[in-house]
Design an enzyme around this catalytic site. Sequence first.
Site, PDB file in Angstrom:
ATOM      1  CG  HIS A  32      -9.146  -1.762   3.971  1.00 46.58           C
ATOM      2  ND1 HIS A  32      -8.858  -1.757   2.618  1.00 46.58           N
ATOM      3  CD2 HIS A  32      -8.831  -0.527   4.417  1.00 46.58           C
ATOM      4  CE1 HIS A  32      -8.388  -0.584   2.283  1.00 46.58           C
ATOM      5  NE2 HIS A  32      -8.350   0.192   3.336  1.00 46.58           N
ATOM      6  CG  ASP A  33     -11.743   1.483   2.873  1.00 46.57           C
ATOM      7  OD1 ASP A  33     -11.309   1.542   4.046  1.00 46.57           O
ATOM      8  OD2 ASP A  33     -11.095   1.880   1.893  1.00 46.57           O
TER       9      ASP A  33
ATOM     10  CG  ASP B  53      -2.304   0.401   0.975  1.00 47.84           C
ATOM     11  OD1 ASP B  53      -2.479   1.535   0.488  1.00 47.84           O
ATOM     12  OD2 ASP B  53      -3.227  -0.380   1.240  1.00 47.84           O
TER      13      ASP B  53
ATOM     14  CD  GLU C 206      -9.167   4.006  -1.956  1.00 49.18           C
ATOM     15  OE1 GLU C 206     -10.152   3.753  -1.254  1.00 49.18           O
ATOM     16  OE2 GLU C 206      -8.260   4.774  -1.593  1.00 49.18           O
TER      17      GLU C 206
ATOM     18  CG  ASP D 163      -4.941   5.508   0.628  1.00 46.70           C
ATOM     19  OD1 ASP D 163      -5.760   4.608   0.814  1.00 46.70           O
ATOM     20  OD2 ASP D 163      -4.974   6.597   1.221  1.00 46.70           O
TER      21      ASP D 163
HETATM   22  C1  GLC Z   1      -8.437   4.884   1.535  1.00 52.71           C
HETATM   23  C2  GLC Z   1      -8.258   3.663   2.404  1.00 52.71           C
HETATM   24  C3  GLC Z   1      -8.995   3.900   3.685  1.00 52.71           C
HETATM   25  C4  GLC Z   1      -8.391   5.092   4.375  1.00 52.71           C
HETATM   26  C5  GLC Z   1      -8.409   6.313   3.457  1.00 52.71           C
HETATM   27  C6  GLC Z   1      -7.505   7.381   3.970  1.00 52.71           C
HETATM   28  O1  GLC Z   1      -9.754   5.078   1.157  1.00 52.71           O
HETATM   29  O2  GLC Z   1      -8.716   2.530   1.725  1.00 52.71           O
HETATM   30  O3  GLC Z   1      -8.951   2.777   4.525  1.00 52.71           O
HETATM   31  O4  GLC Z   1      -9.108   5.386   5.536  1.00 52.71           O
HETATM   32  O5  GLC Z   1      -7.906   5.992   2.178  1.00 52.71           O
HETATM   33  O6  GLC Z   1      -6.172   7.028   3.816  1.00 52.71           O
END
Ligand code: GLC
Length: 542
Positions: free
Chosen positions: A337-338, A108, A276, A210
């Site tokens: 995980h979100d 990540d 992402e 991210d």
């Molecule tokens: C992304 C991650 C999430 C995190 C956010 C801020 O969306 O997947 O888990 O809280 O970024 O870094």
Amino acid sequence: MNKVSHNLAWWQSGVIYQIYPRSFLDTTGNGVGDLQGIIDKLDYLNNGSKGSLGIDAIWISPFYPSPMADFGYDVSDYCDIHPLFGDMATFNRLIEEAHRREIKVIIDFVPNHTSDQHPWFIESRHSRHNPKRDWYIWRDAKPDGSLPNNWGSAFGGPAWTWDKKVNQFYFHHFLKEQPELNWRNPDVRAAIYEVLRFWLERGVDGFRMDVVGFLIKDEEFRDNPPNPDIPDNLPAENIYARQLHKFNEDQDEVHTIIRKFRQILDQYPDKCGIGELGYGLERWVRYYGENGNGLHLPFNFRLIHLPWETRAIIQSIQALEVILPPWAWPNYVLGNHDRPRLASRIGMNQARVAALLLLTLRGTPTMYYGDELGIKDGVIPTESIQDPQGLRLGAEYSRDVGRTPMQWNDSPNAGFSSKRPWLPVSADFTVRNVAVQNDDPTSILSLYRRLIWYRKASPALMAGRFCAVTPGNDDCLVYRREHPAGQCMIALNFSGNSHHISLSESKSGHLVLSTYLDRNETVSLTNLQLRPHEGIIIELNL
Ligand code: GLC
């Protein structure tokens, strides 16, 4: 091993498995998973035999030093390992052990923001004249003392926090503990490019980037327009969801940075950049770049967000097939995980159908740890919520439910840890765990294994064209995968009713896999029987 030969890169042919390291396996007895835990379970993931899951790459959520305000997505040192997870020696061993098993390692990469405890931010907030001042986004209050603009934080409240010491606001899309880097500053760019090189030199195979669409903001920081479709019962503090994100993200200039990321990756053989990105199709497809100078795989989250209905899903797949340039490679994601767990969202029966869908579509599948067991949302009492999003926006926003410990066996704490885990193990762990499902030839784990290993040996599934087929009813989704070396027909029943499908094809075929794992027979396409919640793969006789 009967792998097929093909011209695809690993990130095209392989299956990616996301590991949330806090929740995978704790080897130190502190209730939090660690990198050694991942090493210990590599054989489970892929030891080269069909008794293992067979995945080809792991993506590990952040393991960097961090105060853990957002469980690692608040990084205080980009080039080290949090002692909770191990150290650089453990990381090096993880790379070595994964590669020994031909498992690629994707890490990540969190370039949009740091922790407020990162030395860069500590310096930046020190004074208006600090050399790192412009590394973050600082703004004066408006003349009437109000916020610089109307942007909201995704975790609730405004995206601006007042810093008393220097009387300015700093900007954060997430927590105030996650100040945002100023990507318009060339020194910031250079520093983060170095971070990529640091990990590439250590042998990582790819990066999951991210919120990579957030890096560049409107130069004038104009107010966002209101969102005309505000969901019902939206908490008042959810300013973010009340706006259209016209000026705070997905700005054209971000593509310059993405191209640079790609150039850096291309300096090393066989690397992969994943992003992402949650934008509509036309905006999203731009992240592939022009002629492949962008990301290899901008994550495609549509299977997570769409209602679980055949029409919506087939339309989305077809739209993707149409919009992608010939050189761009599709991908599909079922959970992360979100989000709430797949098995809770669509039910256990359909979770098996979803597995078959994910692993037979054209494109790279990404699966989330524990989905191979059908792990459901954890039940976490409100007073025990850990996730900052849940704590700020309310329990129904808590992402803890999808982050509960992996269920290895029926021993205390599901074999995850010898101590009380950081989040409670799901109550069903005594019956839903790897050990139990290992021995059950019809378990969902067995289904995932069979699917993944079957896919590896099937040129049609790995590389074949996608062709939708009209099944004659709304409950079923049917498609063919066509390749010169063979053709498959996939039929999925999204309902609890039996269906009889008559495809106007004279071909017959061999049913090689059913989600029930109990059929292996010759079938006629004019007379296909699907049981409730059944998905099947048929190898066509050409
Ligand atoms: C992304 C991650 C999430 C995190 C956010 C801020 O969306 O997947 O888990 O809280 O970024 O870094």
